[in-house]
Design a protein around this motif. Structure first.
Motif, short mmCIF file in Angstrom:
data_model
loop_
_atom_site.label_atom_id
_atom_site.label_comp_id
_atom_site.label_asym_id
_atom_site.label_seq_id
_atom_site.Cartn_x
_atom_site.Cartn_y
_atom_site.Cartn_z
N ASP A 63 18.27 35.22 16.26
CA ASP A 63 18.55 34.74 14.91
C ASP A 63 19.92 35.19 14.38
N ASN A 64 20.44 36.33 14.82
CA ASN A 64 21.68 36.83 14.23
C ASN A 64 22.74 37.25 15.26
N ASN A 65 22.45 37.07 16.55
CA ASN A 65 23.39 37.39 17.63
C ASN A 65 23.78 38.86 17.69
N LYS A 66 22.96 39.74 17.10
CA LYS A 66 23.24 41.17 17.19
C LYS A 66 22.83 41.68 18.57
N PRO A 67 23.64 42.59 19.16
CA PRO A 67 23.31 43.11 20.50
C PRO A 67 21.95 43.80 20.52
N VAL A 68 21.25 43.64 21.62
CA VAL A 68 19.96 44.30 21.83
C VAL A 68 20.18 45.51 22.72
N ALA A 69 20.09 46.69 22.14
CA ALA A 69 20.28 47.92 22.90
C ALA A 69 18.99 48.34 23.59
N ASP A 70 19.11 48.84 24.80
CA ASP A 70 17.97 49.35 25.57
C ASP A 70 16.89 48.28 25.75
N GLY A 71 17.31 47.03 25.79
CA GLY A 71 16.37 45.96 26.07
C GLY A 71 16.12 45.81 27.56
N LYS A 72 15.06 45.09 27.90
CA LYS A 72 14.71 44.89 29.31
C LYS A 72 15.10 43.48 29.74
N VAL A 73 15.83 43.38 30.86
CA VAL A 73 16.22 42.10 31.44
C VAL A 73 15.61 42.01 32.82
N SER A 74 14.84 40.94 33.05
CA SER A 74 14.20 40.73 34.36
C SER A 74 14.81 39.51 35.03
N TYR A 75 14.97 39.60 36.34
CA TYR A 75 15.59 38.54 37.15
C TYR A 75 14.57 38.01 38.15
N LEU A 76 14.59 36.68 38.37
CA LEU A 76 13.68 36.08 39.33
C LEU A 76 14.37 34.94 40.03
N THR A 77 14.24 34.91 41.35
CA THR A 77 14.65 33.75 42.13
C THR A 77 13.64 33.58 43.26
N LEU A 78 13.50 32.35 43.74
CA LEU A 78 12.51 32.05 44.77
C LEU A 78 13.11 31.67 46.10
N SER B 221 22.87 26.57 46.35
CA SER B 221 22.59 26.27 44.95
C SER B 221 21.17 26.73 44.63
N THR B 222 21.07 27.76 43.81
CA THR B 222 19.79 28.41 43.56
C THR B 222 19.47 28.43 42.07
N GLN B 223 18.20 28.18 41.73
CA GLN B 223 17.76 28.29 40.35
C GLN B 223 17.37 29.73 40.07
N ILE B 224 17.97 30.27 39.02
CA ILE B 224 17.75 31.67 38.66
C ILE B 224 17.16 31.74 37.26
N THR B 225 16.19 32.61 37.07
CA THR B 225 15.56 32.78 35.76
C THR B 225 15.75 34.22 35.29
N LEU B 226 16.23 34.36 34.05
CA LEU B 226 16.32 35.66 33.40
C LEU B 226 15.34 35.69 32.23
N GLN B 227 14.62 36.77 32.09
CA GLN B 227 13.70 36.94 30.97
C GLN B 227 14.02 38.26 30.28
N GLY B 228 14.09 38.22 28.94
CA GLY B 228 14.47 39.41 28.21
C GLY B 228 13.53 39.72 27.06
N GLU B 229 13.54 40.98 26.68
CA GLU B 229 12.79 41.41 25.51
C GLU B 229 13.40 42.70 24.99
N THR B 230 13.16 42.97 23.71
CA THR B 230 13.66 44.18 23.11
C THR B 230 12.83 45.38 23.56
N LYS B 231 13.26 46.56 23.14
CA LYS B 231 12.55 47.78 23.50
C LYS B 231 11.11 47.76 23.01
N SER B 232 10.89 47.06 21.87
CA SER B 232 9.55 46.98 21.31
C SER B 232 8.73 45.82 21.85
N GLY B 233 9.32 45.01 22.76
CA GLY B 233 8.60 43.89 23.37
C GLY B 233 8.84 42.56 22.69
N ASN B 234 9.73 42.50 21.70
CA ASN B 234 10.04 41.24 21.02
C ASN B 234 10.84 40.34 21.96
#
Length: 809
Positions: free
Chosen positions: A470-485, A512-525
Motif C-alpha cells: 500500500d505505501n511502498n515502504k521497505p519490509v525489514a527482516d521479511g521472508k522471501v521464498s523462491y521456487l522453480t520446477l 527459459s524458466t518460470q520463477i515464483t517468489l513469495q514474500g511476507e513480513t516478519k509478522s506473516g503479513n
C-alpha cells in the motif's frame, strides 16, 4: 680496443659483486605478491571454437576452459561463465550463461540468417573477473559473412596506419644505446609490414628499421638529448616522432637467447648519484622467481638469472628504487620448465572413402610420460572449405602468452611454430610492444586492499527489494521464498535487510524458466510486493572492433560460395542437420485450433500481430519483448521484471504515461505481465491515437492487448507472490553428425558439411586414453582436426591431425 673493453669488464664485475639480499622493499613486494595470489587468485577463460569462419545462419560451437591461479588448474572459484557476441557497433547480440563443471562448459551461438557481414567479437568472463579490468576477459574476433551482402573488390590504396615506438625498459636516455621496438597497425586492426629510416631534424639518417609480416620489429639506436628524431616509412606519406629523450635516467637491456641457460640483464644509468641502489624483482603470474639488490656506483650492473627458476610463460623483470617505485620494466618469455600436456591422436587409416566411419585413438600423458586424466575438445573440418591456420590461437598460446598481454595477439601460434626460424626474435619484439596487463607491483605495496566489488558465482543470482503493497515502504527482516520446477524442483529462503533488500545467490535454473517468489513480513503479513533488481548489470565493452573491409580474399569468396551451395541443398531437401526424418506413421487425432477463443471486443486496434507459429516471437522471454522494436511509435524499455512502455503521440491526462494493459480483454497491471508466458500468447493488438478513443479516459496513454491461446485462463497473482520468466543457464545442445552405418531416407541428401565432427566433452580414462568415431561427408578432400585440452594439474596441450577422403562411397 682493449682499453675500451677493460673498463666495461671491471664495471661488470663490480656490479655483480654488489648484489646482496634485500630487506626493503623486496620483502614487502614478495609478501604483497603472495597475498595477491592467496586473496585475489586470477581466473582465465579460453574458448575453443569448431572453426573461425562462419556464414549467417550457421552455428558457432565452442568449449570454455575456465582456469585459476598461477598454475592454470581448473577453477573452483566460479561456475557461472558469461559468453557474448558483440557487433562492430558495440551492440550485444547474444548473452549466454553457461554452467561450468570442473572448469569446463560447452555452448553454441546460433547466427540469424539476417546477420550482416562484419567483424564480431566473442567475449567471455566470470563475475569474479570483473574485479579487474576488461583486459582480463577472453576476446576473440570472428569474421561472419552474409551471402546477401554486396561485396565488391576494391582497388589497392594507401591504408592509414598507426605506428608506435617502444624503448626497451620504458625510456630513451641520452647517450645510452637503446633497443627501440615498433609496431605498425592498419585501420583493419591487423599488423602491416613496413620498413623505413630514422632521421634527425637535419634529415640525417641515424638508423633503419624493418618489420616482420605482422608489423613488429626493433632496431638499435643511441639518442642524443639535443636532437629530435622521427621515423619515415618507405612508400607511405606518414611520419612519426619518436618518444622524448631523458637527459639522465636508467635503461634495461635483456639477452634472452635460447642458447643460454641464463637471462642476462644489463642495467645502465648516466648518473649514479641520483640512483645509487636499485632492487630487481622477477615474477611470473605472481610467483616470485628472483630478487636482488645492486649498487649502481659503477653506472653499469649486469645480473645473470637462471632460467630454471621460472615456470613457463611471460615473466616480468622490474627495477625499482628503495621505495618500491618501478624505474624500468621488461617482459620476457621462458619455456624451459613448460609442463606441457602431451597429446597424440591417431586415425585408424590415413585415407578414407566418402561417408566412411573414422575412428581416432587419443592418448594424453604428462610431461614425465605418465597417463593424464584430461578434459578435451575436438574439432574436425574440411580444410578445402575452411582451413585450420597453423598459427591460430590454441589453449597453450592463450594461457601462456595472449592472456598475459593487452589486446588481441595476431597469429599467436607463429611464436611457437617450429617452422618459424625467427620465432624467438619475433616473440621478444612482441613483448617489447605489447602492453603488460597483469599484476601491478604498486598494488603489492598497498597496506589495505579494497574488498572485491563482485563475488564469485556458483550459480545465478536474483536480487531486489520487498516493500509494503500500500505505501511502498521497505519490509525489514521479511521472508522471501523462491521456487522453480525446472530442471528439478528448487526452493530457497532468505531474509530482507533493514532496507528491504534481499539477494538469493548460487541458485540453478536453465533456459527459459518460470520463477515464483513469495514474500511476507516478519509478522506473516502477505500484503507485500517485489521490486526486482535483476536488470542485467553487464560490463561495458571497451574493446575496439575493427570495421570489416568490404573486399573479400579468394578464400573468403570460395567459402561464401560453398556456403550458399550448402544452403541451397538444405532448401531443396527441406530438412537440415537439426531435423530427424521419422518413419511414416498414421496419426489419428482432431485438429487443435491455436486461435484464441476470446473475441476481440474492442476490434483489431491500430496494429494487430499474430504471435503463434512465429519462432522469432515465440522464443521471446517477456510479453513486452513481442512489441519491442516491432511496433512503430511504441517504445519498450526494461529487462527482467522492470518494464516501461511509452506510446508516442499520446497526450497524457495525468502524470502516468503507462498505457492500459489488457489480457483477454481484462485490464491488468504492467507488473502482472511478468507471469504471462509468451508461449501462451496467440496474438496482440495495439491501439493508439484516435483508435484508442473507444476506451475513453482509460486509453489516454494508448492500449496494448494480449490474447492467449486458451482465452480467459489468465489469473492475477495472489498477494505477496511474483511469478516471472528468466533465462537461466543455457542447456548444452548436441552437435548433429549423421550416422551412415544404416541407410535411411534422409541420406539421399548430399553431405557437404564444413565441420565434420565437434565433440567438447572428451575425457581420457585413468590410462590417459579415449576413443571417438564419426562419419565423413561426400567430398574428396583433406580433413584437418585439432584436439585441445587441460588436465586436472593445469597442464594444457594441443595437437593436429590430418587424413584424406578419396574415391567413391
Amino acid at each position: 680496443m682493449r682499453r675500451i673493453c677493460l673498463p666495461i669488464f671491471i664495471f661488470t664485475v663490480l656490479g655483480l659483486c654488489s648484489f646482496s639480499s634485500s630487506e626493503d622493499p623486496l620483502n614487502r613486494l614478495v609478501a604483497g605478491l603472495k597475498k595477491y595470489l592467496d586473496e585475489l587468485p586470477q581466473e582465465k577463460i579460453y574458448l575453443h571454437f569448431d572453426r573461425h569462419h562462419y556464414l549467417s545462419g550457421e552455428t558457432i560451437w565452442f568449449k570454455a576452459y575456465l582456469v585459476a591461479g598461477a598454475y592454470h588448474t581448473p577453477s573452483t572459484i566460479s561456475r557461472t561463465v558469461y559468453v557474448e557476441l558483440i557487433n562492430e557497433q558495440g551492440e550485444r547480440l547474444h548473452h549466454l550463461k553457461l554452467f561450468a563443471v570442473d572448469g569446463s562448459a560447452a555452448g553454441d551461438i546460433e547466427l540469424p540468417d539476417s546477420l550482416a557481414s562484419g567483424n564480431y567479437l566473442v567475449r567471455a568472463y566470470t563475475k569474479w573477473m570483473r574485479n579487474t579490468e576488461e583486459d582480463y576477459f577472453f576476446h576473440h574476433l570472428i569474421k561472419i559473412w552474409n551471402d546477401n551482402d554486396l561485396v565488391v573488390a576494391t582497388a589497392s590504396q594507401t591504408i592509414p596506419m598507426d605506428i608506435q615506438f617502444f624503448p626497451e625498459g620504458g625510456d630513451m636516455v641520452d647517450g645510452i644505446l637503446n633497443k627501440i621496438a615498433f609496431k605498425a597497425i592498419g585501420n583493419d586492426g591487423n599488423g602491416k609490414e613496413v620498413k623505413g629510416k630514422i632521421v634527425d631534424e637535419s634529415g640525417e639518417i641515424v638508423s633503419h628499421f624493418k618489420s616482420n609480416s605482422l608489423g613488429i620489429g626493433s632496431f638499435l639506436f643511441t639518442p642524443r638529448k639535443d636532437k629530435n628524431y622521427r621515423a619515415i616509412v618507405d612508400n607511405h606519406p606518414q611520419e612519426v616522432n619518436l618518444p622524448g629523450i631523458k637527459e639522465s635516467g636508467l635503461t634495461v637491456s635483456i639477452n634472452n637467447s635460447p642458447r643460454l641457460n641464463e637471462v642476462i640483464v644489463r642495467i645502465q644509468t648516466t648518473d649514479f648519484s641520483k640512483i645509487e641502489t636499485i632492487y630487481i624483482l622477477a615474477q611470473t603470474r605472481g610467483i616470485v622467481c628472483y630478487t636482488a639488490r645492486a649498487n649502481l656506483t659503477t653506472n653499469i650492473v649486469i645480473a645473470k638469472i637462471p632460467k630454471s627458476k621460472f615456470p613457463a610463460g611471460v615473466a616480468q623483470i622490474t627495477i625499482t628504487d628503495r621505495n618500491g617505485i618501478p624505474l624500468a620494466e621488461r617482459l620476457i618469455f621462458l619455456n624451459e620448465n613448460e609442463d606441457r600436456l602431451s597429446l597424440n591422436i591417431t586415425p585408424d587409416k590415413s585415407t578414407y572413402k566418402p561417408r566412411e566411419k573414422v575412428t581416432f585413438q587419443i592418448q594424453a600423458t604428462n610431461a614425465n610420460g605418465t597417463p593424464a586424466i584430461t578434459d578435451l575438445s575436438l574439432a574436425v573440418v574440411d580444410s578445402a572449405q575452411v582451413p585450420l591456420d597453423e598459427n591460430h590461437e590454441t589453449i597453450n598460446t592463450y594461457l601462456l602468452l595472449s592472456s598475459e598481454l593487452k589486446g588481441i595477439i595476431e597469429s599467436p601460434g607463429s611464436y611457437f611454430n617450429p617452422m618459424n626460424n625467427n620465432r624467438d626474435v619475433d616473440l621478444d619484439n612482441l613483448l617489447l610492444t605489447q602492453g603488460w596487463r597483469r599484476f601491478a607491483l604498486k598494488k603489492a605495496l598497498e597496506p589495505n586492499w579494497q574488498k572485491p566489488n563482485y563475488k564469485s558465482e556458483q550459480g545465478l543470482t536474483i536480487k531486489g527489494k520487498m516493500v509494503q503493497s500500500d505505501n511502498n515502504k521497505p519490509v525489514a527482516d521479511g521472508k522471501v521464498s523462491y521456487l522453480t520446477l525446472y530442471p528439478i524442483p528448487g526452493t530457497k529462503q532468505v531474509r530482507t535487510n533493514p532496507s528491504g533488500d534481499f539477494e538469493m545467490d548460487n541458485i540453478l535454473y536453465f533456459d527459459s524458466t518460470q520463477i515464483t517468489l513469495q514474500g511476507e513480513t516478519k509478522s506473516g503479513n502477505k500484503r507485500v510486493k517485489f521490486l526486482l533488481n535483476n536488470i542485467s548489470d553487464l560490463p561495458a565493452n571497451r574493446f575496439l572492433i575493427p570495421h570489416l573491409q568490404r573486399s573479400q580474399t579468394e578464400f573468403e569468396r570460395n567459402f561464401v560460395a560453398k556456403s550458399v551451395d550448402r544452403k541451397n541443398i538444405d532448401d531443396a531437401y527441406n530438412f537440415n542437420g537439426k531435423t530427424i526424418l521419422l518413419d511414416e506413421v498414421e496419426i489419428r487425432t482432431s485438429k487443435v485450433n491455436s486461435k484464441s477463443n476470446v473475441s476481440h471486443i474492442y476490434g483489431e486496434g491500430s496494429i494487430s500481430v499474430k504471435v503463434v507459429d512465429d519462432p522469432a516471437m515465440e522464443n521471446q522471454l517477456h510479453p513486452l519483448q513481442l512489441i519491442q522494436g516491432r511496433v512503430p511509435g511504441v517504445q519498450v524499455m526494461g529487462n527482467g521484471t522492470d518494464w516501461k512502455v511509452l506510446i508516442q503521440g499520446i497526450g497524457s491526462i495525468n502524470s502516468d504515461i503507462t498505457p492500459l494493459i489488457l489480457v483477454d480483454n481484462m485490464p491488468v497491471s504492467i507488473e502482472s505481465l511478468n507471469m504471462l508466458m509468451v508461449r501462451d500468447i496467440e496474438s496482440y493488438n495495439v491501439w493508439k491515437g484516435p483508435d484508442a478513443a473507444i476506451f475513453g479516459a482509460r486509453g489516454a496513454n494508448g492500449v496494448i492487448g494480449f490474447y492467449t491461446k486458451k482465452g480467459g485462463d489468465f489469473n492475477l497473482p495472489a498477494e505477496g507472490i511474483l511469478t516471472f520468466n528468466d533465462f537461466g543457464f543455457r542447456v548444452e545442445r548436441e552437435f548433429y553428425a549423421p550416422l551412415y552405418d544404416v541407410k535411411r531416407p534422409d541420406h539421399t541428401k548430399p553431405d557437404r558439411r564444413v565441420t565434420l565432427y565437434w565433440n567438447p566433452l572428451i575425457q581420457t580414462d585413468s590410462s590417459g586414453c579415449a576413443t571417438v568415431s564419426f562419419y565423413n561427408h561426400d567430398l574428396e578432400t583433406t580433413v584437418a582436426g585439432i584436439l585441445q585440452g587441460n588436465s586436472k594439474s593445469g597442464s594444457s596441450g594441443s595437437v593436429r591431425v590430418k587424413y584424406l577422403i578419396k574415391g567413391s562411397e
